[in-house]
Design a protein around this motif. Sequence first.
Motif, mmCIF file in Angstrom:
data_model
loop_
_atom_site.group_PDB
_atom_site.id
_atom_site.type_symbol
_atom_site.label_atom_id
_atom_site.label_comp_id
_atom_site.label_asym_id
_atom_site.label_seq_id
_atom_site.Cartn_x
_atom_site.Cartn_y
_atom_site.Cartn_z
ATOM 1 N N UNK A 165 -8.334 72.012 -1.935
ATOM 2 C CA UNK A 165 -7.604 72.909 -1.031
ATOM 3 C C UNK A 165 -6.333 72.221 -0.556
ATOM 4 N N UNK A 166 -5.312 73.024 -0.274
ATOM 5 C CA UNK A 166 -4.074 72.469 0.270
ATOM 6 C C UNK A 166 -3.563 73.343 1.407
ATOM 7 N N UNK A 167 -2.988 72.693 2.400
ATOM 8 C CA UNK A 167 -2.267 73.386 3.465
ATOM 9 C C UNK A 167 -0.944 72.662 3.671
ATOM 10 N N UNK A 168 0.108 73.409 3.925
ATOM 11 C CA UNK A 168 1.405 72.828 4.262
ATOM 12 C C UNK A 168 2.068 73.689 5.330
ATOM 13 N N UNK A 169 2.872 73.036 6.155
ATOM 14 C CA UNK A 169 3.558 73.723 7.249
ATOM 15 C C UNK A 169 4.359 74.919 6.731
ATOM 16 N N UNK A 170 5.086 74.709 5.652
ATOM 17 C CA UNK A 170 5.764 75.848 5.008
ATOM 18 C C UNK A 170 4.917 76.237 3.794
ATOM 19 N N UNK A 171 4.384 77.437 3.838
ATOM 20 C CA UNK A 171 3.394 77.866 2.832
ATOM 21 C C UNK A 171 3.974 77.880 1.413
ATOM 22 N N UNK A 172 5.292 78.185 1.304
ATOM 23 C CA UNK A 172 5.909 78.268 -0.035
ATOM 24 C C UNK A 172 5.716 76.960 -0.815
ATOM 25 N N UNK A 173 5.837 75.829 -0.101
ATOM 26 C CA UNK A 173 5.672 74.531 -0.789
ATOM 27 C C UNK A 173 4.235 74.324 -1.259
ATOM 28 N N UNK A 174 3.266 74.819 -0.485
ATOM 29 C CA UNK A 174 1.859 74.720 -0.885
ATOM 30 C C UNK A 174 1.590 75.594 -2.114
ATOM 31 N N UNK A 175 2.187 76.785 -2.126
ATOM 32 C CA UNK A 175 2.032 77.698 -3.269
ATOM 33 C C UNK A 175 2.658 77.074 -4.520
ATOM 34 N N UNK A 176 3.846 76.492 -4.344
ATOM 35 C CA UNK A 176 4.527 75.814 -5.461
ATOM 36 C C UNK A 176 3.665 74.672 -5.996
ATOM 37 N N UNK A 177 3.057 73.911 -5.079
ATOM 38 C CA UNK A 177 2.157 72.816 -5.462
ATOM 39 C C UNK A 177 1.001 73.357 -6.302
ATOM 40 N N UNK A 178 0.331 74.394 -5.791
ATOM 41 C CA UNK A 178 -0.832 74.962 -6.480
ATOM 42 C C UNK A 178 -0.465 75.470 -7.873
ATOM 43 N N UNK A 179 0.749 75.996 -8.004
ATOM 44 C CA UNK A 179 1.187 76.551 -9.287
ATOM 45 C C UNK A 179 1.636 75.488 -10.283
ATOM 46 N N UNK A 180 1.909 74.279 -9.785
ATOM 47 C CA UNK A 180 2.490 73.278 -10.699
ATOM 48 C C UNK A 180 1.524 72.163 -11.084
ATOM 49 N N UNK A 181 0.369 72.053 -10.446
ATOM 50 C CA UNK A 181 -0.580 71.002 -10.841
ATOM 51 C C UNK A 181 -1.541 71.523 -11.910
ATOM 52 N N UNK A 182 -2.297 70.576 -12.490
ATOM 53 C CA UNK A 182 -3.104 70.914 -13.668
ATOM 54 C C UNK A 182 -4.501 71.440 -13.397
ATOM 55 N N UNK A 183 -4.748 71.975 -12.237
ATOM 56 C CA UNK A 183 -6.097 72.470 -11.973
ATOM 57 C C UNK A 183 -6.056 73.486 -10.861
#
Length: 314
Positions: A165-183
């Motif tokens: 799971x991930x949380x970030x203050x600005x949600x867009x960066x968390x979404x970008x993270x989720x979309x760019x990692x391998x799992x």
Amino acid sequence: MGSTPPVFIGAEEVEKHLHRASLLLPALEAALANFSAGAAGGVVQPVRTVVPVHRHGGFLGVMPAYSAADDALTTKLVTFYEHKKDSSVPSHQATVLLFDPRNGSLKAVLDGSVITAKRTAAVSAIATKLLMPPFAEVLCILGAGVQAYSHYDIFTELFTFKEVRIWNRTKEKAVKFANSVNGPVQVCSSAQEAVTGADVIITVTMATTPILFGEWVKPGAHINAVGASRPDWRELDDELMKNSILFVDSREAALTESGDVILSGAEIFAELGEVVKGTKPALPEKTTVFKSLGMAVEDTVAAKFVYDSWSAGN
């Protein structure tokens, strides 16, 4: 500076020689143990000097170290800036100078940003291997910057989590993270949602006040607290700091630099190197916090690893 000019090893080249942070594990485990062995361990490392740049909300850190076991001498220069507005410039930038310890000549100038990201994540992984509860299934990352990526990479390589799971203050960066990692990564809308029920928690934020609260944390969980590297900055609240077993990379640094340690008055149980050496127990059945400030000797062994690999190829 001697007859041979220093080589420059840029970020791409460093990445090529250090494609996996796990390559650093043996050298870092040895360095942590040597540091915690005191004079006998042969690590000479003062607490980092930090120059505040108040006008621009930044800091310059100077981190020299010598490791006798590696016969390696380096200084890292690192800047960290609180970019209140999301900036194209990273919050942390770094350069490592590698010297010839026999005569003081500057041998190499290395990009330090990749080294910092990888060695920090590798040290968190060492702590987690020793301190996490058995059968850990849920990994939670708070923050979505450079350190979130480096931690995700080594944690998913070394450990088997059923859920990330991930949380970030600005949600867009968390979404970008989720979309760019391998799992698969679940983006959470609040830190509490991300943390609830998590077995391993990583805080890699630029927070200056607590974002992680003890009442949310599952008993027996392990926390790697990586942000908040200033004496007046916090990521963790007092309840969590005081009700966990606290491990640090350096006692001296934690009592000088870590707001989470200083302001909570929490008692330090051990340095990570003492656990690596076996002189202090790990206590994985307890709720544990590893407060990582980052040490110069970690940069020393990482820079030497990269330089030696580069030299072998040249």
